[in-house]
Design a protein around this motif. Structure first.
Motif, mmCIF file in Angstrom:
data_model
loop_
_atom_site.group_PDB
_atom_site.id
_atom_site.type_symbol
_atom_site.label_atom_id
_atom_site.label_comp_id
_atom_site.label_asym_id
_atom_site.label_seq_id
_atom_site.Cartn_x
_atom_site.Cartn_y
_atom_site.Cartn_z
ATOM 1 N N ARG A 42 3.956 2.995 2.802
ATOM 2 C CA ARG A 42 5.361 3.357 2.538
ATOM 3 C C ARG A 42 5.660 4.726 3.159
ATOM 4 O O ARG A 42 6.688 4.933 3.800
ATOM 5 N N SER A 87 6.062 -3.523 -7.064
ATOM 6 C CA SER A 87 4.606 -3.667 -7.017
ATOM 7 C C SER A 87 3.997 -3.710 -8.418
ATOM 8 O O SER A 87 2.921 -4.264 -8.608
ATOM 9 N N GLN A 147 9.206 -0.011 -3.313
ATOM 10 C CA GLN A 147 7.821 -0.495 -3.527
ATOM 11 C C GLN A 147 7.351 -0.308 -4.966
ATOM 12 O O GLN A 147 6.741 -1.197 -5.558
ATOM 13 N N GLN A 148 7.623 0.856 -5.527
ATOM 14 C CA GLN A 148 7.102 1.124 -6.870
ATOM 15 C C GLN A 148 7.708 0.184 -7.912
ATOM 16 O O GLN A 148 7.070 -0.142 -8.899
ATOM 17 N N CYS A 169 0.851 -1.198 0.000
ATOM 18 C CA CYS A 169 0.000 0.000 0.000
ATOM 19 C C CYS A 169 0.886 1.247 0.000
ATOM 20 O O CYS A 169 1.805 1.366 0.810
ATOM 21 N N PRO A 170 0.651 2.148 -0.951
ATOM 22 C CA PRO A 170 1.515 3.335 -1.062
ATOM 23 C C PRO A 170 1.522 4.195 0.206
ATOM 24 O O PRO A 170 2.566 4.707 0.611
ATOM 25 N N TYR A 198 9.942 -1.453 1.253
ATOM 26 C CA TYR A 198 9.182 -0.199 1.168
ATOM 27 C C TYR A 198 9.855 0.809 0.228
ATOM 28 O O TYR A 198 9.192 1.439 -0.592
#
Lengths: 221, 143
Positions: A80, A143, A139-140, A76-77, A136
């Motif tokens: 982060r 994900s 993440q981008q 979940c953004p 984290y």
């Protein structure tokens, strides 16, 4: 012709109405306040769940006056963003505050559960926080990937985890049970969205800025 | 006693009502997936456990999105018939409703035997898919 307009107009209006109503209902479910009365009453069950445990992943002083328990999801953004705030506040406030991380992997994210398993497995080699941070921070990158696992393995390799041990731990039912147990505890506490934060046993409205978060903690010192 | 039998229009309206229920159910599940919240479990517990499972998605897409598209097609199909009254329109419908029904049965199997949890939204969808399939056969032969 009028009948035709009525039919197709009716269909489009019905479908649009259903979509609007259902999206709002789903959105309300996400934002719905937890059973705050129950939590604020600090029933025994809630207090027990929120009390620091020996096997918790912690940052800070175990005897701190302020304890922040966070139920979080790795994909979940917003989580982060809060992970980075926790890290900064922990460095700033030192022994005054204890941060506790608990898993709450949402089904709506494809790789959340896998990410939780990798952090837990890294934790068995005393590298939970390093894996937590790597996951984290990047993440981008993972994900959106179809093969998040190979990226997690690169992280594991980069922090010198024993890969054979890691593979064994990833499949360990106890490890999965622990994640599941965190999730179920969160549900019992009324967690309905991530991240959900509890400060000294009280569920709080998520702060929207670092200053607000700092203030919330300082007011309890 | 053909005189007492319900008219085709009545059956198509019943079909549309069932499709509307299925569409609402699938849109809710799809919206919950993308918004990132938890489902409100009603009547029976366990919907999150099912929605959290690996069977709830195919690649990056939630299964519920496929369900919403299926019900949308059913709604459009029903309205096209009400609009045009072409008798042959429903002949092809079982080619969509039968695979949807079989997929729904696979999801029921996964829910009961693999995940071992109950999800009320999935039960509703299985019921509506089954009813739409049965009605599609009725239309194929009777309209």
């Amino acid at each position: 012709m009028n009948k035709r307009y009525a039919l197709w107009g009716g269909l489009l209006a019905t479908m649009a109405l259903i979509i609007i109503v259902m999206v709002r209902v789903a959105d309300d479910d996400t934002n719905q306040a937890p059973a705050s009365a129950a939590i604020q009453n600090s029933g025994t069950a809630e207090s027990e769940i929120l009390a620091p445990r020996d096997n918790d992943w912690i940052k800070g002083n175990p005897d701190a006056d302020v304890v922040v328990v966070k139920y979080s999801d790795f994909q979940c953004p917003a989580c982060r963003f809060y992970a980075s705030m926790d890290d900064q506040l922990s460095q700033e406030m030192g022994d005054d505050v204890l941060f506790i991380f608990r898993h709450f992997p949402l089904s709506s994210f494809e790789h959340s559960n896998l990410a939780s398993r990798y952090t837990e497995a890294a934790g068995r080699q005393d590298k939970f926080w390093r894996m937590h941070d790597l996951i984290y921070i990047n993440q981008q990158r993972w994900s959106r990937s179809n093969d998040a696992e190979s990226i997690f393995r690169q992280f594991a390799d980069s922090i010198d985890l024993d890969m054979t041990q890691l593979d064994e731990d990833l499949e360990d039912p106890d490890l999965m049970a622990r994640i599941r147990s965190d999730y179920e505890d969160g549900q019992r506490l009324g967690v309905r969205a991530v991240p959900s934060l509890f400060i000294n046993g009280e569920m709080i409205q998520n702060p929207s800025s670092m200053d607000e978060y700092r203030e919330m903690i300082e007011s309890r010192l | 006693m053909a005189g007492t039998e319900k008219s085709p229009v009545t059956w198509v309206v019943v079909f549309l009502v069932i499709a509307v229920i299925g569409f609402a159910d699938a849109v809710y599940l799809t919206a919950s997936h993308y918004i990132g919240g938890l489902l409100t479990c009603a009547v029976v517990e366990g919907c999150d456990e099912v929605a959290m499972s690996e069977y709830a998605t195919i690649g990056p897409f939630p299964v519920a999105l496929g369900g919403a598209l299926f019900y949308a097609v059913m709604l459009i199909w029903g309205v096209v018939w009400l609009d045009t009254r072409k008798s042959g329109l429903f002949r092809l419908m079982p080619y969509i409703t039968v695979p949807a029904f079989l997929f729904s049965m696979w999801l029921m199997y996964a829910m009961f035997f693999l995940i071992q949890a109950l999800c009320i939204y999935c039960l509703i969808s299985a019921t509506t898919t089954t009813l739409l399939m049965l009605l599609s056969f009725r239309f194929r032969w009777r309209i």
